[in-house]
Design a protein around this motif. Sequence first.
Motif: not given
Lengths: 296, 290
Positions: B186-193
């Motif tokens: 879904d395009g989430a960055s690793e930090a958001r993840l």
Amino acid sequence: MSRSAPYGFLAPAMVLFTATLALPILYSLYLSLRGVQVQGLGLGPGARQEVWVGLSNYRQSLSDPAFVHSVVRVVGYGVLLVPTMLGLALLFALLLDSRRSRGGGFARTAIFLPYAVPAVIASLLWGFLYLPDVSPVTDVLHGLGLPAPQLLSSRLVLFAVANIALWGGVGFNMVVLYTSLRAIPTELYEAARLDGAGEVSIAVRIKVPIVLPSLVMTLIFSLIATVQVFAEPTTLRPLTNNISTTWTPLMAVYRDAFTRDDIYSASATSVVIAAVTLVFSFGVLRAVGRRAFAER
Amino acid sequence: MSAATSGARTVRTRDSRPSVLATALLMLGAVYCLVPVAWVLVAATKSGADLFSTFTFAPGTHLFANIADLSAYRGGLFWRWMLNTVLYAGVGAALSTLVSAMAGFGLAKYEFLGKSTFFNLILAGVLVPGVILAIPQYLLVARVGMADTYWSVLLPSIISPYGIYLARIYATASVPDELVEAARADGASEARLFVLVALPIMRSGLVTVFLFQFVGIWNNFMLPYIMLGSDRLFPVTVGLNGLLNQGATQPALYTLVITGALLSILPLVALFLLLQRFWQVDLAAGAVKA
């Protein structure tokens, strides 16, 4: 996913691990091999120089009678404390898990409660309860016309300190063991129950062997804590003359480093204590651990 | 033993009937653990004179006077100690939990160079006795000019090898790989993840890490004892220890020490009772693999 992502997550831990654990350990090893050489009368700048002294700090600390006494004392303390604490913790955990006990919720909370009390505060509370003028033991025994024991006398003070650690430690270890007892699938002993086995024999033959790995872990953590006993005797010191400044090995380290300003022998002593502790915990893991963990 | 032998001979249903012995032993343990707490509740109500003269568990009427005296002691120093303790234990444990969660998540969900080396170092760190750290930590902190500051106690409290070890176990067990992949797709960055997907799932495990570290810092006497010189920075344990030391020459201070002991354990006891369900500690959970 970027290649640097995992390092980003680990960076804070790595930096702190290096700065507050790895570096101090290396620094301690370094200091333990250093010493101060005094030149001339030891006056003026440059008269005191730090030099390599090899193992002489180790020789000095291992031959210091005060340190040797503290080690002997702490061994006695551990022999007294650890089996009692873990034995009671196991007993209470089994009783909580048993279908035959009542009031388990209340008992569990009450026995675990001392874990919320820091060692210093626990020592304060017990310290006052040990004083003859405050102690309920004294009141009761005097009422019966009996002599009251001096709980902080040189003969009993070791028991007095061990009791504080026992009080603070039973509940936590009980919860650890109880948690792993709860994880045992009941089918494992339903069969034994159908065969008519009583709760005690189920506990001894089935439950205890299964929680052995947890018991080994509590043993290791208890040993590490025992070797480093410091807060309890330090807090009790103002209440009795029978706790010297070198009563435990760690107190000896503290005195060397901060009262005598001899950070070099203090470092050597602390390296010795840490090494012995590590050997102990790995030894326990190897000796008991293999067998215990192989059973899973 | 009687339970075992009689149980073997009698009918099945009998082994769940209440045992007086089992219950009595548990109650004995409970009483032993409650006596000092009950004592401090009573002793804090006594005046200095009553403390050493009246029966141990006979309550007095001086509780509020004692609290007022303690609050007045050197301009409310006691309450400053309490705030310091909350700061050291609360902020220290919160930072420690965050650092542990990040490291645990990184170790559980990524493959990278040096991973096993770092994890083995962490495992070794669990067994390192604090004794070897105290002096060099002090000297290093003094060298960078941070001795006798809040940081001197906070910084060494943040790293928790055991917390990292637990967080790794929680992340491995609770965060499914499919969910991680889906979030990435879904395009989430690793930090958001980490913040939006992993942290909420690991939450209840992290509460345990927080509690462990909170109690650990609150309990750690030697670190602040060595690091701090000015009593305005003391946590309540070091403060009360000092007050008891002075009490040897001024017994009037004993009442303050006892009242302070009571006030200092109340919040922690309350916290324990509220969060009791999080105290399910399985020390050996991952030790099987170690």
